[in-house]
Design an enzyme around this catalytic site. Structure first.
Site, PDB file in Angstrom:
ATOM      1  N   LYS A  52       1.142 -17.132 -29.920  1.00  0.00           N
ATOM      2  CA  LYS A  52      -0.449 -18.158 -29.168  1.00  0.00           C
ATOM      3  C   LYS A  52      -0.979 -17.108 -28.457  1.00  0.00           C
ATOM      4  O   LYS A  52      -2.449 -17.781 -28.950  1.00  0.00           O
ATOM      5  CB  LYS A  52       0.447 -19.016 -28.526  1.00  0.00           C
ATOM      6  CG  LYS A  52       1.852 -19.721 -28.744  1.00  0.00           C
ATOM      7  CD  LYS A  52       2.132 -20.903 -27.919  1.00  0.00           C
ATOM      8  CE  LYS A  52       3.447 -21.203 -28.336  1.00  0.00           C
ATOM      9  NZ  LYS A  52       4.596 -21.839 -28.305  1.00  0.00           N
ATOM     10  N   GLN A  96       5.749 -23.357 -21.679  1.00  0.00           N
ATOM     11  CA  GLN A  96       7.021 -22.368 -23.372  1.00  0.00           C
ATOM     12  C   GLN A  96       7.761 -22.947 -22.625  1.00  0.00           C
ATOM     13  O   GLN A  96       8.627 -22.896 -21.830  1.00  0.00           O
ATOM     14  CB  GLN A  96       6.889 -21.549 -22.848  1.00  0.00           C
ATOM     15  CG  GLN A  96       7.343 -20.071 -24.296  1.00  0.00           C
ATOM     16  CD  GLN A  96       7.169 -21.182 -25.566  1.00  0.00           C
ATOM     17  OE1 GLN A  96       5.696 -20.768 -26.154  1.00  0.00           O
ATOM     18  NE2 GLN A  96       8.255 -21.407 -26.463  1.00  0.00           N
ATOM     19  N   ASP A 119       0.769 -29.980 -26.674  1.00  0.00           N
ATOM     20  CA  ASP A 119       2.005 -29.760 -27.210  1.00  0.00           C
ATOM     21  C   ASP A 119       2.949 -31.258 -27.801  1.00  0.00           C
ATOM     22  O   ASP A 119       3.299 -30.853 -28.468  1.00  0.00           O
ATOM     23  CB  ASP A 119       3.346 -28.887 -26.339  1.00  0.00           C
ATOM     24  CG  ASP A 119       3.997 -27.840 -26.636  1.00  0.00           C
ATOM     25  OD1 ASP A 119       3.272 -27.943 -28.350  1.00  0.00           O
ATOM     26  OD2 ASP A 119       4.710 -26.731 -26.436  1.00  0.00           O
TER      27      ASP A 119
END
Ligand code: NAP
Length: 285
Positions: A52, A96, A119
């Site tokens: 990322k 994450q 996300d």
């Protein structure tokens, strides 16, 4: 003839366009920044986070990483998210997963401001997806939908079967496909007759996490087969859930692993960060 969907090439194209968009924003003195929080040192997460950060660098998005000790308290995690919510230089926040089980990931996702939730895991954004309203769609399902769009795979009236019901892939995918007028069936570890259900799919999407789970007898002639799985074989090779070599003889379209859904996931994250930045600056998408 079977078409192998080239997620790597498509993701490259999307990232190149986003880079141009980012440069246009920079000309207006607008910077875009993603903040990534990782708790603990899960090896797979480290690789995902590194990818990322590389993608951000490539597109021109600023990247800020918060590597937290696995002993961090829930309050410390929530306080960090609140601080990032308030920080006007941060446009997107990503937590994450996985995080240590003693921490409440649902509370953490709920704390991320919906307008920075790139996300798509905040319940407000999940609810908007369910209601077919504009929102941040989680990146893997979004990447799959983008593949369908780019390869002119129409979901209207199609039978879609999804294998796996996780919050990050299977569940949001139900609504992405339903919103495109597909008839959707979702299977999980308690589903009976998976083979029979899968073999009726016009579009079969596997997100299970088991190598060679999807065999030819589970696939209808000319079905579209999307492989989300990432599995490591005994000899260290990365492979998907689908028995690619054999299934590709039967499918009309198929995604490889690696080089299929994975790169699209990251490209759509970059897309969501730019979208968040534009919206926060009152600009159109
Ligand atoms: P997950 O949270 O572990 O969910 C796996 C799902 O598969 C669960 O719903 C589980 O059912 C179901 N399942 C497991 N064994 C099964 C079986 N034998 N028969 C039927 N269903 C079964 O996994 P995830 O996070 O969704 O990830 C799935 C895979 O996709 C992993 O390999 C992961 O690495 C990969 N992935 C790839 C990307 C990408 O960008 N390419 C992104 C995310 C994930 P239950 O709910 O009943 O337990």
């Amino acid at each position: 003839m079977t078409v192998t969907i080239d997620g790597k090439e498509l993701a490259k194209k999307i990232r190149a366009n986003l880079k141009i968009e980012c440069e246009e924003l920079n000309k207006k003195e607008i910077k875009s920044k993603l903040a990534v929080i990782m708790v603990g040192d899960d090896p797979a997460s480290k690789v995902y986070v590194r990818n990322k950060s590389k993608a951000c660098e490539d597109v021109g998005i600023e990247y800020e990483e918060y590597l937290l000790d696995s002993n961090i308290s829930q309050k410390e995690l929530i306080d960090l998210i609140k601080k990032l919510n308030q920080d006007n230089t941060v446009n997107g926040i990503l937590l994450q997963s996985p995080i240590p089980s003693k921490l409440d990931i649902n509370e953490a996702f709920k704390t991320i401001a919906p307008e920075k939730d790139v996300d798509g895991f905040n319940p407000t954004n999940v609810g908007k997806l369910v209601l077919n309203q504009d929102t941040f769609v989680s990146c893997t399902p979004y990447g799959i939908m983008k593949m369908f769009e780019e390869y002119n795979i129409d979901l209207n009236c199609k039978n879609v079967v999804i294998l796996g019901r996780s919050n990050i892939v299977g569940k949001p995918l139900i609504h992405c496909c339903l919103n495109k007028n597909a008839t959707v069936t979702i299977c999980h570890s308690k589903t009976r007759n998976i083979k029979e259900i899968a073999s009726k799919a016009d579009i079969l999407i596997s997100a299970i996490g088991k190598a060679n789970f999807v065999t030819t007898d589970m696939v209808k002639e000319n079905a579209v087969v999307i492989d989300v799985g990432i599995n490591r074989t005994d000899n260290g090779k990365i492979t998907g859930d689908v028995d690619f070599e054999n299934v590709k003889e039967k499918a009309s379209y198929i995604t490889p692993v690696p080089g299929g859904v994975g790169p699209m996931t990251i490209a759509m994250l970059m897309n969501n960060v730019i979208k968040a930045t534009r919206r926060q600056k009152g600009m159109k998408d």
